[in-house]
Design a protein around this motif. Sequence first.
Motif, PDB file in Angstrom:
ATOM      1  N   ALA A 199      -4.650  -0.412  37.616  1.00 30.46           N
ATOM      2  CA  ALA A 199      -4.091   0.086  38.876  1.00 30.46           C
ATOM      3  C   ALA A 199      -4.202  -0.974  39.960  1.00 30.46           C
ATOM      4  O   ALA A 199      -3.631  -0.841  41.025  1.00 30.46           O
ATOM      5  CB  ALA A 199      -4.820   1.348  39.314  1.00 30.46           C
ATOM      6  N   GLY A 200      -4.917  -2.060  39.692  1.00 30.82           N
ATOM      7  CA  GLY A 200      -5.043  -3.134  40.662  1.00 30.82           C
ATOM      8  C   GLY A 200      -5.228  -4.431  39.916  1.00 30.82           C
ATOM      9  O   GLY A 200      -5.364  -4.427  38.698  1.00 30.82           O
ATOM     10  N   LEU A 259      -3.102  -6.554  39.293  1.00 31.11           N
ATOM     11  CA  LEU A 259      -2.000  -6.576  38.341  1.00 31.11           C
ATOM     12  C   LEU A 259      -1.118  -7.780  38.619  1.00 31.11           C
ATOM     13  O   LEU A 259      -0.382  -7.807  39.586  1.00 31.11           O
ATOM     14  CB  LEU A 259      -1.157  -5.304  38.490  1.00 31.11           C
ATOM     15  CG  LEU A 259      -1.786  -3.977  38.060  1.00 31.11           C
ATOM     16  CD1 LEU A 259      -0.848  -2.823  38.397  1.00 31.11           C
ATOM     17  CD2 LEU A 259      -2.063  -3.979  36.575  1.00 31.11           C
ATOM     18  N   SER A 303       1.778  -6.511  40.531  1.00 36.57           N
ATOM     19  CA  SER A 303       1.534  -5.578  41.627  1.00 36.57           C
ATOM     20  C   SER A 303       1.009  -6.283  42.859  1.00 36.57           C
ATOM     21  O   SER A 303       1.471  -6.058  43.965  1.00 36.57           O
ATOM     22  CB  SER A 303       0.542  -4.510  41.193  1.00 36.57           C
ATOM     23  OG  SER A 303       0.174  -3.707  42.289  1.00 36.57           O
ATOM     24  N   ASP A 304       0.030  -7.171  42.701  1.00 31.60           N
ATOM     25  CA  ASP A 304      -0.625  -7.757  43.873  1.00 31.60           C
ATOM     26  C   ASP A 304      -0.947  -9.244  43.727  1.00 31.60           C
ATOM     27  O   ASP A 304      -1.736  -9.784  44.508  1.00 31.60           O
ATOM     28  CB  ASP A 304      -1.897  -6.971  44.225  1.00 31.60           C
ATOM     29  CG  ASP A 304      -2.927  -6.980  43.094  1.00 31.60           C
ATOM     30  OD1 ASP A 304      -2.690  -7.687  42.098  1.00 31.60           O
ATOM     31  OD2 ASP A 304      -3.939  -6.300  43.222  1.00 31.60           O
ATOM     32  N   ILE A 317       2.686   0.097  37.077  1.00 33.64           N
ATOM     33  CA  ILE A 317       3.284  -0.134  38.399  1.00 33.64           C
ATOM     34  C   ILE A 317       3.388   1.178  39.173  1.00 33.64           C
ATOM     35  O   ILE A 317       3.108   1.235  40.373  1.00 33.64           O
ATOM     36  CB  ILE A 317       4.683  -0.785  38.230  1.00 33.64           C
ATOM     37  CG1 ILE A 317       4.531  -2.272  37.929  1.00 33.64           C
ATOM     38  CG2 ILE A 317       5.560  -0.571  39.454  1.00 33.64           C
ATOM     39  CD1 ILE A 317       4.048  -3.106  39.111  1.00 33.64           C
ATOM     40  N   ALA A 364       0.014   1.950  40.855  1.00 27.74           N
ATOM     41  CA  ALA A 364      -0.716   0.838  41.479  1.00 27.74           C
ATOM     42  C   ALA A 364      -1.408   1.269  42.761  1.00 27.74           C
ATOM     43  O   ALA A 364      -0.886   2.085  43.527  1.00 27.74           O
ATOM     44  CB  ALA A 364       0.236  -0.326  41.755  1.00 27.74           C
ATOM     45  N   ASP A 407       7.849   1.225  44.191  1.00 21.31           N
ATOM     46  CA  ASP A 407       7.929   0.377  43.000  1.00 21.31           C
ATOM     47  C   ASP A 407       9.151  -0.503  43.193  1.00 21.31           C
ATOM     48  O   ASP A 407      10.251   0.005  43.428  1.00 21.31           O
ATOM     49  CB  ASP A 407       8.117   1.211  41.727  1.00 21.31           C
ATOM     50  CG  ASP A 407       6.971   2.199  41.536  1.00 21.31           C
ATOM     51  OD1 ASP A 407       5.910   2.015  42.158  1.00 21.31           O
ATOM     52  OD2 ASP A 407       7.156   3.157  40.769  1.00 21.31           O
ATOM     53  N   ASN A 427       4.983  -4.058  43.546  1.00 20.20           N
ATOM     54  CA  ASN A 427       4.739  -2.941  44.460  1.00 20.20           C
ATOM     55  C   ASN A 427       4.805  -3.422  45.897  1.00 20.20           C
ATOM     56  O   ASN A 427       4.717  -4.612  46.174  1.00 20.20           O
ATOM     57  CB  ASN A 427       3.353  -2.333  44.219  1.00 20.20           C
ATOM     58  CG  ASN A 427       3.251  -1.619  42.884  1.00 20.20           C
ATOM     59  OD1 ASN A 427       2.628  -2.104  41.950  1.00 20.20           O
ATOM     60  ND2 ASN A 427       3.893  -0.488  42.796  1.00 20.20           N
ATOM     61  N   TYR A 441      -3.483   0.145  50.332  1.00 15.72           N
ATOM     62  CA  TYR A 441      -3.956  -0.919  49.443  1.00 15.72           C
ATOM     63  C   TYR A 441      -5.108  -1.671  50.102  1.00 15.72           C
ATOM     64  O   TYR A 441      -6.133  -1.949  49.478  1.00 15.72           O
ATOM     65  CB  TYR A 441      -2.803  -1.890  49.130  1.00 15.72           C
ATOM     66  CG  TYR A 441      -3.221  -3.101  48.309  1.00 15.72           C
ATOM     67  CD1 TYR A 441      -3.243  -3.060  46.918  1.00 15.72           C
ATOM     68  CD2 TYR A 441      -3.606  -4.295  48.929  1.00 15.72           C
ATOM     69  CE1 TYR A 441      -3.645  -4.153  46.168  1.00 15.72           C
ATOM     70  CE2 TYR A 441      -3.999  -5.393  48.193  1.00 15.72           C
ATOM     71  CZ  TYR A 441      -4.018  -5.325  46.808  1.00 15.72           C
ATOM     72  OH  TYR A 441      -4.418  -6.412  46.073  1.00 15.72           O
TER      73      TYR A 441
END
Lengths: 385, 385
Positions: B171-172, B174, B213-214, B256, B259, B265, B370, B376
């Motif tokens: 979930a992170g 990523l 994602s990040d 994703i 996330a 997304d 994301n 976040y």
Amino acid sequence: MSVTAAKGFTAAGIAAGIKQNGNPDLALVVNTGPRRAAAGVFTSNRVKAAPVLWSEQVLKGGEVSAVILNSGGANACTGPKGFQDTHATAEKVAEVLEGHSAGEVAVASTGLIGVLLPMDKLLPGIEQAAAELSPHGGEKAAIAIKTTDTVHKTSVVTKDGWTVGGMAKGAGMLAPGLATMLVVLTTDADLDAATLDKALRDATRQTFDRVDSDGCMSTNDTVLLLASGASELVPEYGEFAEAVRTVCDDLARQLIGDAEGASKDIRIEVVGAASEDDAVEVGRSIARNNLLKCAIHGEDPNWGRVLSAIGTTKAAFDPDRLNVAINGVWVCRNGSVGEDRDLVDMRYREVRITADLAAGATEPVVIWANDLTADYVHENSAYSS
Amino acid sequence: MSVTAAKGFTAAGIAAGIKQNGNPDLALVVNTGPRRAAAGVFTSNRVKAAPVLWSEQVLKGGEVSAVILNSGGANACTGPKGFQDTHATAEKVAEVLEGHSAGEVAVASTGLIGVLLPMDKLLPGIEQAAAELSPHGGEKAAIAIKTTDTVHKTSVVTKDGWTVGGMAKGAGMLAPGLATMLVVLTTDADLDAATLDKALRDATRQTFDRVDSDGCMSTNDTVLLLASGASELVPEYGEFAEAVRTVCDDLARQLIGDAEGASKDIRIEVVGAASEDDAVEVGRSIARNNLLKCAIHGEDPNWGRVLSAIGTTKAAFDPDRLNVAINGVWVCRNGSVGEDRDLVDMRYREVRITADLAAGATEPVVIWANDLTADYVHENSAYSS
């Protein structure tokens, strides 16, 4: 005093109406000579704004007699019409100043990408700015180039009879090569364009290119150094280069200190690297790690995220020999748990991360970054609307 | 059904007390054969967690009889003691399962970096998990590997008599190469390790490696594919590879969709690239642009930030020929203003960005990312404290 601290320069800053809120948005800097040598460094982004394409050509001649800068619009991604507008801007400056050629007028713009400038406001603004030119106009010019900057940024170094001064804007899209910024430096030292160019490149490489607020590289970055020769002095190169670097370093530090939404300034020092390139790569990787930037915001000495960022680079290191200190506490020793993380005091705005690669004896390299905050998200989720 | 959808596998998921909140934190997956072929893909981060170092060695043998996975601690940057703990974990699994060797037990961990695992809880937990092994245990195993995941992730494809199924967490952290994730895929197809390896690498390259994602790359990423041969069928390679890719694609999309803190997304499709490498580089650069990610969060079709991100790459393109569409509206044409940005409807969770490099005819490449949100920042500024 900014760009008018050195002798041989006048400047002005006015509100031309480019910004809808009526704030100052147009700055003019004029080199009154006797010399008009100049050097420039521009964004390494391959998508370049019209004023960057224009000014790159101007600087090839090694002479700049005036710089016109606007906030309130970047004139980037604006096609042939955008370039025509930049050209018309330079022509207008040459016309109102008399005795100048458009080919010696540098243009810089900052603001939203993808929008044409309101030329019906910009061109009359140039006449007004020219009328207000003054050897004390540096401060007003520095104010007129602000976008989301909360303060204007200036810096001056004076030596034996000669001076280097400058102004800068930039608060977001700050990343190496260069950070998003417009910077104009002036000096009354009597130097040629080649010497200015060398001093400017040496300085930006170690200052503006090592600022990374948010990993985003602008289309408009411009750093100019203009010499009037008005002091009639020719400084020794090393001393001059040092003065230029000091001013650039001061301005770069001011950019980080005013970065959008930031609550922390992060000083990342990489030591023990096998090469300067390795040190810079590692410093930038740490500077761009969103998870670490969030942790710093939360005053959490999360050194695992530093190691994770180092691990994504090609730099020479052995994972089992890495050391990391946060605010002087070596929380990671030999790639594993070091001193007690509860000893780290992160209450203050400046946070110091030291990454020891234990792979060589290269001089330490410092990269400046900011934390990632909800305020940054807020400011940048609403910028163009 | 996840990892127990295919015949020849049992699984369990229990709460061993590694997580302080008492949630499930230990999963065991056992291949009951007759075959024990396996392949694995691991993080490309050079700072690798102890379980990654261990499992890489296990996979070199091409056989895996069991996988033990824990959440609640990454066992990364934990030095020699961390590696001893991973070894002891594999030994314990071999002991309780009987007839197994520790050298065929893969280990995966996820959670905070830089903290040793509570072995006094983990080792008894292995006994409990072994006692609860079941051909219906796939769902519980998928639940036990969650960290900040809000949902557990599973996927299954069934063909003529054989099945590929799997579970994922993440979930992170990523980012490509790989995203932070633990994934276990199982199949009852009767295939050797080399075939599994090829199918798994082809699939991850086009799925998990294209999720960003990040921008942060983990120390613990592990994707395993285990084959039991229990169907006694040998599928044609193309059909098998397609099934593996479908399951990977489905799981990557679920990562994703879950996330940390994300509200959008972002599907980034790069078309008209001169090569696949160019398309991937451009897609990743767009995916990692914090300013763009903020703009998407604010439902602002700020295409200038897309161009600015493209401009930082080495891909072949002419800035004056770039086209960008957001949710089907070509807001940028030929590097300049295109259709009216007010036509872009960004109310829904999925946002589609199409970047046309107009430089070649390479097949389109899709990268998933994301948006960047205050949530976040909040989640990741408090993770380890």
